[in-house]
Design a protein around this motif. Structure first.
Motif, mmCIF file in Angstrom:
data_model
loop_
_atom_site.group_PDB
_atom_site.id
_atom_site.type_symbol
_atom_site.label_atom_id
_atom_site.label_comp_id
_atom_site.label_asym_id
_atom_site.label_seq_id
_atom_site.Cartn_x
_atom_site.Cartn_y
_atom_site.Cartn_z
ATOM 1 N N ILE A 293 0.832 -1.214 0.000
ATOM 2 C CA ILE A 293 0.000 0.000 0.000
ATOM 3 C C ILE A 293 0.858 1.252 0.000
ATOM 4 O O ILE A 293 0.674 2.166 -0.823
ATOM 5 N N VAL A 294 1.827 1.319 0.920
ATOM 6 C CA VAL A 294 2.653 2.528 1.036
ATOM 7 C C VAL A 294 3.566 2.673 -0.176
ATOM 8 O O VAL A 294 3.836 3.790 -0.630
ATOM 9 N N THR A 295 4.072 1.539 -0.724
ATOM 10 C CA THR A 295 4.900 1.617 -1.934
ATOM 11 C C THR A 295 4.101 2.186 -3.101
ATOM 12 O O THR A 295 4.610 3.013 -3.883
ATOM 13 N N ALA A 296 2.857 1.756 -3.244
ATOM 14 C CA ALA A 296 2.003 2.302 -4.304
ATOM 15 C C ALA A 296 1.811 3.808 -4.124
ATOM 16 O O ALA A 296 1.858 4.577 -5.097
ATOM 17 N N ILE A 297 1.616 4.229 -2.880
ATOM 18 C CA ILE A 297 1.467 5.675 -2.612
ATOM 19 C C ILE A 297 2.755 6.415 -2.952
ATOM 20 O O ILE A 297 2.727 7.491 -3.578
ATOM 21 N N LEU B 248 5.087 5.507 -5.086
ATOM 22 C CA LEU B 248 5.276 5.532 -6.545
ATOM 23 C C LEU B 248 4.379 6.581 -7.202
ATOM 24 O O LEU B 248 4.819 7.328 -8.090
ATOM 25 N N LEU B 249 3.113 6.643 -6.783
ATOM 26 C CA LEU B 249 2.216 7.662 -7.336
ATOM 27 C C LEU B 249 2.725 9.060 -7.019
ATOM 28 O O LEU B 249 2.698 9.962 -7.884
ATOM 29 N N PHE B 250 3.202 9.248 -5.793
ATOM 30 C CA PHE B 250 3.735 10.554 -5.405
ATOM 31 C C PHE B 250 4.975 10.901 -6.236
ATOM 32 O O PHE B 250 5.108 12.034 -6.732
ATOM 33 N N SER B 251 5.875 9.911 -6.410
ATOM 34 C CA SER B 251 7.105 10.166 -7.169
ATOM 35 C C SER B 251 6.804 10.455 -8.632
ATOM 36 O O SER B 251 7.391 11.368 -9.240
ATOM 37 N N ILE B 252 5.868 9.675 -9.209
ATOM 38 C CA ILE B 252 5.493 9.930 -10.606
ATOM 39 C C ILE B 252 4.869 11.302 -10.753
ATOM 40 O O ILE B 252 5.129 12.028 -11.728
ATOM 41 N N GLY B 253 4.037 11.676 -9.790
ATOM 42 C CA GLY B 253 3.429 13.007 -9.822
ATOM 43 C C GLY B 253 4.463 14.105 -9.732
ATOM 44 O O GLY B 253 4.404 15.098 -10.473
ATOM 45 N N VAL B 254 5.446 13.957 -8.822
ATOM 46 C CA VAL B 254 6.513 14.959 -8.682
ATOM 47 C C VAL B 254 7.306 15.067 -9.987
ATOM 48 O O VAL B 254 7.597 16.171 -10.473
ATOM 49 N N GLY C 113 12.780 3.966 0.886
ATOM 50 C CA GLY C 113 11.480 3.948 1.560
ATOM 51 C C GLY C 113 10.918 2.542 1.681
ATOM 52 O O GLY C 113 10.366 2.168 2.722
ATOM 53 N N ILE C 114 11.062 1.722 0.591
ATOM 54 C CA ILE C 114 10.571 0.340 0.630
ATOM 55 C C ILE C 114 11.322 -0.462 1.692
ATOM 56 O O ILE C 114 10.730 -1.250 2.443
#
Length: 456
Positions: free
Chosen positions: A15-19, A21-27, A167-168
């Motif tokens: 769950i946190v890894t998906a968050i 990754l989404l945050f990193s892709i967004g940045v 982070g992972i």
């Protein structure tokens, strides 16, 4: 097989890894948009500066280039500036030789959108502006490579990848730690449960926090242990009582046969011995039948077949059957409160088991009354049926009332006065429970009343 600790850790990491990754892709995505926007703004500034110097101030070509470079502190990588005269199909200013087909490729796109156009051509980012002076039409095209932006995005990509990997790793370690901490009480509970044996079944599981989910689980498990302990105690009592009740008649039968066979006797003595054996055999048969009835009554409510029954007919059948066995019994059924509606007399039940319960209550009342009689009355309505069994006999002590429905329990006040095995009322209680009813008893100087209530 994956345990709960590992499963929680993996789920937490996923769950946190998906968050992350989404945050990193967004940045990364918004940083790229910002750098492109900033670079095109610089291209636009250089195009405007070039146009102003070339057309308004009419500066020479070499001077235009110097002034444009001076206007921007940061030089653009592989920059190209072109001013193209569309009417005369003539290049009037350029910083370097344009590649073939540049104007044919870019100008139609600008004309289609009718505004300043940003255009990606291979590695180059290109901006084109159309200027009109009377009948003349000019195109100012600025092209360059955003090397700094690419390097910044590359550095950002590396940073984000490293941060996500770190982070992972931290998520795995922290998830494993917190899952272990959260499940630590379960290990203690498992250890406590493994220490509980039939010899110390009274022991209970302890947990400090009784308000959390584990505390509620422990409370539920302790309630289960209470029921198991009660069942084990009942089982021990049942085995002890059955053994005792069976031992007495069997011992008497064996002793009488043994004594009779010691020597030859007269026919009268043999007849008397056979009558005594017959009485003991009858007692043994009654006990066996009672045990079978008790075993049949301790079944699940889903396994018994329920059919519509008329309670008045059932009472009459039970009375007739019991009086065939005991002619000295007086059973009076009171019909004074007979309902007007026939539906009030009908209830869902199992005929055989309900007849056993009614006969046991009638037999119990007659057995312990002074004149072997019982008065049975009932009140029937569309909501419930209430049946009362009243007799005048010895008062049941207050201390004995909570236990009279337990198997093989006999009150001291009645145990010596009347023969019995203490099974009948236990059978009645089980059958009543299977029919979603309840039974109660009141005993005073006026007499003893057993009350059955069946909700429809």
């Amino acid at each position: 097989m994956i345990n709960i600790r590992s499963r929680l850790t993996y789920q937490f990491m996923a769950i946190v890894t998906a968050i992350l990754l989404l945050f990193s892709i967004g940045v990364y995505f918004f940083s790229k948009l910002y750098l492109e926007k900033r670079f095109f703004k610089r291209l636009q500034d250089r195009a405007i500066t070039t146009t102003t110097l070339l057309f308004d101030l009419q500066t020479a070509d070499t001077t235009v280039l110097k002034l444009v470079n001076m206007a921007d502190k940061e030089l653009l990588s592989d920059e190209s500036i072109f001013v193209y005269d569309e009417k005369n199909n003539k290049l009037i200013f350029s910083t370097q030789e344009p590649y073939s087909g540049l104007f044919k490729e870019l100008i139609p796109n600008i004309q289609k959108q009718k505004k300043t156009t940003y255009y990606h051509a291979s590695f180059y980012q290109t901006l084109g502006i159309q200027l009109k002076k009377g009948a003349d039409s000019y195109w100012v095209i600025v092209s360059a490579i955003d090397q700094n932006g690419k390097e910044a995005l590359e550095d950002l990509r590396k940073i984000l990848v490293v941060m996500v990997l770190v982070g992972i790793l931290l998520l795995g370690l922290s998830g494993w730690f917190f899952a272990d901490k959260a499940l630590a009480p379960m290990s203690g509970i498992i250890k406590q449960v493994n220490e509980i044996f039939p010899a110390n079944v009274e022991k209970r599981v302890q947990h400090p926090n009784r308000s959390d989910e584990i505390g509620l689980l422990v409370a539920t498990f302790n309630q289960l242990l209470d029921r198991i302990e009660e069942a084990l105690v009942m089982q021990k009592m049942f085995i002890a009582n059955v053994s005792h009740e069976l031992k007495n008649p069997l011992t008497k039968i064996y002793s009488q046969i043994d004594i009779t066979l010691l020597q030859k006797r007269t026919p009268e003595v043999y007849e008397e011995s056979l009558k005594s054996l017959q009485e003991d055999a009858r007692t043994l048969t009654q006990l066996t039948n009672s045990l079978l009835d008790l075993a049949n009554s301790v079944v699940s409510a889903e396994t018994i077949k329920l059919v519509p029954l008329r309670i008045d007919e059932l009472l009459w059948d039970a009375k007739s059957q019991l009086q065939k066995w005991h002619e000295n019994y007086t059973i009076q059924i009171d019909f004074n409160d007979f309902p007007e509606e026939e539906e009030a007399l009908i209830m869902q039940g199992n005929e055989a088991s309900l007849k056993v319960a009614l006969m046991n209550l009638m037999d119990n009342a007659c057995k312990f009354s002074k004149n072997n009689s019982v008065i049975v009355s009932f009140v029937a309505s569309l909501e419930a049926i209430k049946i009362l069994f009243f007799n005048k006999g010895p008062i049941i002590p207050e201390a004995d009332l909570p236990f009279i429905f337990h198997p093989f329990y006999r009150s001291n006040a009645t145990a010596k006065a009347t023969k019995g095995h203490g099974v009948g009322l236990a059978i009645v209680a089980q059958i009543t429970k299977l029919h979603n009813g309840n039974i109660s008893v009141v005993s005073n100087e006026e007499g003893t009343t057993f009350t059955l209530v069946f909700q429809k």
